[in-house]
Design an enzyme around this catalytic site. Structure first.
Site, PDB file in Angstrom:
ATOM      1  N   HIS A  24      -4.198   4.033   6.811  1.00  0.00           N
ATOM      2  CA  HIS A  24      -3.256   4.158   5.790  1.00  0.00           C
ATOM      3  C   HIS A  24      -1.774   4.046   6.657  1.00  0.00           C
ATOM      4  O   HIS A  24      -1.356   4.999   7.680  1.00  0.00           O
ATOM      5  CB  HIS A  24      -3.291   4.332   4.755  1.00  0.00           C
ATOM      6  CG  HIS A  24      -4.719   3.911   3.509  1.00  0.00           C
ATOM      7  ND1 HIS A  24      -4.489   3.024   3.184  1.00  0.00           N
ATOM      8  CD2 HIS A  24      -5.047   5.171   4.035  1.00  0.00           C
ATOM      9  CE1 HIS A  24      -5.466   3.049   2.478  1.00  0.00           C
ATOM     10  NE2 HIS A  24      -6.078   4.031   3.224  1.00  0.00           N
TER      11      HIS A  24
ATOM     12  N   ASP B  48       0.841  -1.311   0.393  1.00  0.00           N
ATOM     13  CA  ASP B  48      -0.015   0.273   0.034  1.00  0.00           C
ATOM     14  C   ASP B  48       0.826   1.157  -0.095  1.00  0.00           C
ATOM     15  O   ASP B  48       1.715   1.175   0.731  1.00  0.00           O
ATOM     16  CB  ASP B  48      -1.299  -0.114   1.290  1.00  0.00           C
ATOM     17  CG  ASP B  48      -1.783   0.440   1.448  1.00  0.00           C
ATOM     18  OD1 ASP B  48      -2.054   2.202   0.127  1.00  0.00           O
ATOM     19  OD2 ASP B  48      -2.387   1.074   2.165  1.00  0.00           O
TER      20      ASP B  48
END
Length: 552
Positions: free
Chosen positions: A365, A192
């Site tokens: 994130h 990610d």
């Protein structure tokens, strides 16, 4: 000939959303994630955008399974549309399965789909692949990374993640297993890249709960909280803060109601006894005892918060007695719509709290230091950054190089790129079809670029209809053409312009030979060309010109 593992991203690169990655080994394929993206502003009438899966359709007999990392729309939103074209079993954790079931039921696909729930720590055999589920932290419960094992080696696919040392459910990311995989040797890491631009570490979700307690305590106003419906832990903290402050909670917005129903039934959300009440009942309580949890954190026009702000909600009328807490950040591209709602809430006299500095929202994130930890633990031979726009992919590639991955072992790919790995080499020289499919209403793919261009033209320059009354006997114009305009801004001498258009249309038809006049399409093409050319010369605008032949 050396064995090859092919990795083919079909979505999620050079964009935010519609994440989908195909793994191909030994003649068999598995797919990781199946997401949608929000439409851009000029995609008029489009509800969402999904990946082009023509490669999957072409190879449907070789597909062995769809593996889902978590239940966010950018990872599951395309599932029903894709399943209508290729039927394959879905493997995911329990909460993710609960959310997918809602979609399958809505599209009439539940009975025809094999949906298998898997717990973190378990491994699924899918043809020549073995897919291990590894628990990670994210802004939705039950998120996992995958260790995809083949005879050629292991690939770690992180999905969306962060490292949260104080998660709400007490389940920290399984760094030990990632480290163990790294020691045994990892062929490739796909990770990610969403927050790679941010230095340091992402704050813990528990920080938001402390903010809610501060905002709720000693507040005499009704409190309205909006957040992402899928953030079960965030909603749990709203419920806990409300209960601690003696408030009742009501929920509005279809997606919020669905998520709460699924998450409470599966045990991912625990509602304090006596806290949750119906919307109709909460209105009878004093303002200082009310909390309303609503959808609309992204300013969506049909959402409950938007309707509250613009006075179209049937049950809630916002005013000076309200405190509105926006516990979310705007997804890139949604800043204008979110700002519009905030402005309207201020106009209504509400106290609006939306400053990120007060920890009203934390990301799901990983920031740079967390990404470095994952790279240090996994120690991959090859690296492919995922989930991000070009700058994010480039920055993540640089970070990987800082962590010891040579530049020639890093692939910054595009959607559709075929990344071929052997145990020693990485190539990215070919591609498969990939792109955007537009969902308009219940259909996917029926609206293409031509229709979108027409919609854009109508929105920007409007439409001019030229009605041509033609004799069915001898194909001559019976009278002057009629001009009808919609959304077309023309010069001040509008009547003069309209008359000139009538004259041009009339002269164009009359100038055609009797033979050509028999063909209605020929007449329309000639009139469209003549009228369009004249309008552009006179107004510098290009409205859609639609000639209509009426036979009398």
């Amino acid at each position: 000939m050396a064995e090859k593992l092919k990795i083919i991203p079909l979505g999620g690169l050079n964009e935010i959303g519609k994440n989908m990655t195909v793994y191909e080994y030994g003649g068999e394929l598995i797919v990781v994630d199946c997401g949608m993206a929000f439409p851009e502003e000029d995609m008029y009438g489009i509800d969402c955008v999904i990946p082009d899966v023509s490669y999957l359709i072409k190879n449907k007999n070789r597909l062995r399974g769809l593996f889902i990392t978590h239940g966010h729309e950018d990872h599951i939103g395309a599932v029903p549309y894709v399943l209508k074209q290729v039927n394959l079993p879905i493997y995911c954790t329990r909460l993710t399965a609960g959310l997918i079931k809602l979609k399958l039921t809505e599209h009439g696909l539940l009975n025809s789909t094999k949906l298998i729930t898997v717990e973190a720590g378990q491994t699924v055999k899918a043809g020549k692949f073995q897919v291990e589920f590894i628990h990670v932290n994210h802004s939705i419960a039950d998120s996992v990374a995958f260790a995809i094992h083949t005879k050629m080696g292991t690939v770690v696919h992180t999905g969306d993640f962060k490292i949260d040392s104080t998660p709400i459910d007490g389940e920290v990311i399984d760094l030990a297993r990632l480290g163990e995989l790294g020691k045994n040797g990892v062929l490739a890491l796909l990770a990610d890249s969403t927050n790679v631009e941010r230095a340091g570490y992402t704050a813990s979700e528990s920080a938001v709960g402390q903010t809610f307690m501060r905002q709720f305590a000693n507040c005499s106003k009704r409190i309205i909280v909006t957040t992402f419906a899928s953030n079960v832990h965030r909603i749990q903290q709203v419920l806990d803060a409300a209960a601690a402050c003696g408030r009742k909670v009501a929920v509005t917005g279809r997606s919020m109601e669905n998520i709460m129903k699924v998450s409470t039934e599966l045990g991912y959300m625990k509602v304090p006894k006596g806290t949750l009440v119906d919307m109709n009942r909460i209105k009878n309580l004093p303002l200082e005892q009310q909390v309303i949890v609503t959808t609309g954190s992204q300013g969506e026009e049909m959402s409950a918060l938007y309707r509250m702000a613009f006075s179209t909600h049937k049950q809630v009328d916002i005013g000076a007695g309200d405190k509105v807490i926006i516990s979310a950040s705007a997804i890139p591209g949604n800043e204008i719509t979110v700002g519009r709602v905030i402005n309207e809430l201020f106009r209504k006299g509400a106290d609006v709290v939306y400053n990120k500095a007060d920890m009203l929202h934390v990301s799901g994130h990983a920031c740079q230091e967390e990404l470095k930890i994952i790279h240090a633990l996994v120690r991959p031979r090859f690296f492919i950054p995922l989930h991000g726009e070009q700058r994010m992919l480039q920055l993540h590639a640089r970070l990987a190089q800082q962590m010891g991955v040579p530049a020639n072992r890093v692939a910054i790919a595009n959607n559709g790129s075929v990344i071929e790995l052997t145990t020693k080499t990485m190539k990215c020289e070919t591609s498969v079809p990939a792109g955007e499919v537009y969902v308009d209403g219940g259909s996917a793919g029926e609206v293409g670029s031509v229709v979108l261009n027409d919609r854009k033209l109508l929105a920007e320059d409007g439409m001019v209809v030229v009605v041509l009354p033609i004799s069915s006997h001898d194909n001559r114009l019976l009278c002057e053409p009629e001009i009808v305009t919609r959304g077309f801004v023309y010069v001040k001498e509008s009547e003069e312009l309209l008359q000139e258009l009538r004259n041009i249309a009339y002269d164009t038809v009359e100038a055609m030979s009797a033979r050509k006049r028999k063909d209605d399409n020929e007449i329309c093409r000639a009139v469209r060309s003549a009228v369009s050319s004249y309008l552009f010369k006179q107004t510098r605008r290009s409205p859609m010109v639609i000639p209509m032949v009426t036979k009398i």
